[in-house]
Design a protein around this motif. Sequence first.
Motif, PDB file in Angstrom:
ATOM      1  N   ALA A 143     -12.636  -2.851  -2.048  1.00 17.14           N
ATOM      2  CA  ALA A 143     -12.990  -1.912  -0.985  1.00 17.14           C
ATOM      3  C   ALA A 143     -13.818  -0.755  -1.517  1.00 17.14           C
ATOM      4  O   ALA A 143     -14.775  -0.308  -0.871  1.00 17.14           O
ATOM      5  CB  ALA A 143     -11.717  -1.390  -0.312  1.00 17.14           C
ATOM      6  N   ARG A 144     -13.471  -0.275  -2.693  1.00 20.25           N
ATOM      7  CA  ARG A 144     -14.210   0.854  -3.269  1.00 20.25           C
ATOM      8  C   ARG A 144     -15.642   0.468  -3.623  1.00 20.25           C
ATOM      9  O   ARG A 144     -16.580   1.256  -3.433  1.00 20.25           O
ATOM     10  CB  ARG A 144     -13.462   1.384  -4.492  1.00 20.25           C
ATOM     11  CG  ARG A 144     -12.241   2.219  -4.111  1.00 20.25           C
ATOM     12  CD  ARG A 144     -11.398   2.631  -5.289  1.00 20.25           C
ATOM     13  NE  ARG A 144     -10.399   3.622  -4.884  1.00 20.25           N
ATOM     14  CZ  ARG A 144      -9.309   3.923  -5.581  1.00 20.25           C
ATOM     15  NH1 ARG A 144      -9.055   3.284  -6.733  1.00 20.25           N
ATOM     16  NH2 ARG A 144      -8.454   4.833  -5.136  1.00 20.25           N
TER      17      ARG A 144
ATOM     18  N   TRP B 148       0.837  -1.203   0.000  1.00 29.30           N
ATOM     19  CA  TRP B 148       0.000   0.000   0.000  1.00 29.30           C
ATOM     20  C   TRP B 148       0.874   1.256   0.000  1.00 29.30           C
ATOM     21  O   TRP B 148       0.572   2.248  -0.655  1.00 29.30           O
ATOM     22  CB  TRP B 148      -0.918   0.012   1.217  1.00 29.30           C
ATOM     23  CG  TRP B 148      -1.770   1.254   1.325  1.00 29.30           C
ATOM     24  CD1 TRP B 148      -1.404   2.468   1.858  1.00 29.30           C
ATOM     25  CD2 TRP B 148      -3.111   1.418   0.849  1.00 29.30           C
ATOM     26  NE1 TRP B 148      -2.440   3.378   1.756  1.00 29.30           N
ATOM     27  CE2 TRP B 148      -3.492   2.754   1.138  1.00 29.30           C
ATOM     28  CE3 TRP B 148      -4.015   0.575   0.212  1.00 29.30           C
ATOM     29  CZ2 TRP B 148      -4.754   3.252   0.821  1.00 29.30           C
ATOM     30  CZ3 TRP B 148      -5.276   1.072  -0.105  1.00 29.30           C
ATOM     31  CH2 TRP B 148      -5.629   2.396   0.197  1.00 29.30           C
TER      32      TRP B 148
ATOM     33  N   THR C  77      -9.625  -1.582   2.925  1.00 24.24           N
ATOM     34  CA  THR C  77      -8.742  -2.518   2.222  1.00 24.24           C
ATOM     35  C   THR C  77      -8.040  -3.446   3.202  1.00 24.24           C
ATOM     36  O   THR C  77      -7.986  -4.667   3.004  1.00 24.24           O
ATOM     37  CB  THR C  77      -7.695  -1.750   1.398  1.00 24.24           C
ATOM     38  OG1 THR C  77      -8.359  -0.963   0.403  1.00 24.24           O
ATOM     39  CG2 THR C  77      -6.729  -2.709   0.706  1.00 24.24           C
TER      40      THR C  77
ATOM     41  N   PHE D 297      -7.383  -5.512  -4.047  1.00 25.37           N
ATOM     42  CA  PHE D 297      -8.107  -5.377  -2.781  1.00 25.37           C
ATOM     43  C   PHE D 297      -8.739  -3.987  -2.664  1.00 25.37           C
ATOM     44  O   PHE D 297      -9.861  -3.845  -2.160  1.00 25.37           O
ATOM     45  CB  PHE D 297      -7.168  -5.625  -1.596  1.00 25.37           C
ATOM     46  CG  PHE D 297      -6.946  -7.073  -1.279  1.00 25.37           C
ATOM     47  CD1 PHE D 297      -7.936  -7.836  -0.674  1.00 25.37           C
ATOM     48  CD2 PHE D 297      -5.731  -7.688  -1.576  1.00 25.37           C
ATOM     49  CE1 PHE D 297      -7.735  -9.177  -0.378  1.00 25.37           C
ATOM     50  CE2 PHE D 297      -5.516  -9.031  -1.276  1.00 25.37           C
ATOM     51  CZ  PHE D 297      -6.526  -9.782  -0.673  1.00 25.37           C
ATOM     52  N   LEU D 298      -8.040  -2.975  -3.142  1.00 28.86           N
ATOM     53  CA  LEU D 298      -8.575  -1.617  -3.111  1.00 28.86           C
ATOM     54  C   LEU D 298      -9.819  -1.509  -3.989  1.00 28.86           C
ATOM     55  O   LEU D 298     -10.794  -0.848  -3.619  1.00 28.86           O
ATOM     56  CB  LEU D 298      -7.511  -0.616  -3.572  1.00 28.86           C
ATOM     57  CG  LEU D 298      -7.941   0.841  -3.724  1.00 28.86           C
ATOM     58  CD1 LEU D 298      -8.509   1.391  -2.419  1.00 28.86           C
ATOM     59  CD2 LEU D 298      -6.767   1.696  -4.192  1.00 28.86           C
TER      60      LEU D 298
ATOM     61  N   GLU E 103     -10.473   4.273   2.552  1.00 32.61           N
ATOM     62  CA  GLU E 103     -10.204   3.174   1.626  1.00 32.61           C
ATOM     63  C   GLU E 103      -9.104   2.264   2.156  1.00 32.61           C
ATOM     64  O   GLU E 103      -9.167   1.036   1.986  1.00 32.61           O
ATOM     65  CB  GLU E 103      -9.831   3.742   0.252  1.00 32.61           C
ATOM     66  CG  GLU E 103     -11.020   4.345  -0.485  1.00 32.61           C
ATOM     67  CD  GLU E 103     -10.621   5.069  -1.751  1.00 32.61           C
ATOM     68  OE1 GLU E 103     -11.506   5.292  -2.611  1.00 32.61           O
ATOM     69  OE2 GLU E 103      -9.423   5.432  -1.883  1.00 32.61           O
ATOM     70  N   ARG E 104      -8.107   2.856   2.790  1.00 31.15           N
ATOM     71  CA  ARG E 104      -7.041   2.030   3.364  1.00 31.15           C
ATOM     72  C   ARG E 104      -7.593   1.149   4.483  1.00 31.15           C
ATOM     73  O   ARG E 104      -7.280  -0.057   4.559  1.00 31.15           O
ATOM     74  CB  ARG E 104      -5.904   2.898   3.912  1.00 31.15           C
ATOM     75  CG  ARG E 104      -4.817   2.067   4.605  1.00 31.15           C
ATOM     76  CD  ARG E 104      -3.619   2.897   5.018  1.00 31.15           C
ATOM     77  NE  ARG E 104      -3.957   3.970   5.915  1.00 31.15           N
ATOM     78  CZ  ARG E 104      -4.193   3.802   7.226  1.00 31.15           C
ATOM     79  NH1 ARG E 104      -4.149   2.592   7.758  1.00 31.15           N
ATOM     80  NH2 ARG E 104      -4.480   4.844   7.977  1.00 31.15           N
TER      81      ARG E 104
END
Length: 282
Positions: free
Chosen positions: A273-274, A173, A217, A269-270, A213-214
């Motif tokens: 998450a979004r 990340w 994620t 993964f992001l 978002e982090r």
Amino acid sequence: MNLLGPAEIRDLADLLGVQPTKKLGQNFVVDGNTVRKIVKAAHVEAGDDVIEIGPGLGSLTLGLLEAGARVVAVEIDARLAAQLPRTVAEMAPESELIVVHEDALKVTELPIAPTRLVANLPYNISVPVLLHLLEHFDSLAAGVVMVQAEVGHRLAARPGSKIYGSPSVKAEWYGAWRIAGTVSRQVFWPVPNVDSVLVGFDRRGEPIGTLAERQATFALVDAAFGQRRKMLRQSLGQLLGGTEAASATLEAAGIAPTSRGESLTVHDFLAVARVQIAAAGK
């Protein structure tokens, strides 16, 4: 500048009544050539602002100061934190050192904004410390840390590898990671029962996502690798509202529900998450 050798390290330890403890992950480097190898691998130059975690008796600290860096050293052991300025005053009197007596996992502010991290990290908390520092200090642009070999290879692992896991994705990340060298067990006192490596990183110019978002994620990453043998539609089911909902979220993100966590990059993964965040906001 003279660096600390085995005799000086033991004399200092005796003076302070320090017996290296496994609890604090204390294995002191007693070889000057190894210290200079670490400093060189980290590309430390005169004028750099460097943060060192767990300086111990000062072996690496003196090497960083020798290179002309300004060092802020974070040390949890009160005896070591008190002695370090004395050691530096005697061996490198013109150097710039700031000692912070604190738990590195609790530090969120420092007297300077460090641009490099160079440290012999306590093995038992190396990954949490790394992620904590990268989260709280945006100024950190690069660094080299010495960690247990197994941990170092996980940090630098790529998708599809058997050792690729949660630390690999979370580290990615923040930037790119690499193995920057190996270190002999014999340069430590006491000699550890594990091998060590140097791991280097270079931070991304811009974050790949927002704070929300982090967090989303990383929660997905933890769930995916908490049950790494399961397909993502199963391992993420509890987090995403069931198997069917998880499959729909994954498909919307362009990820096959039958995939497993070890095949996904941090960007994958992001993407999930979004989709998750967008669905929650409707």
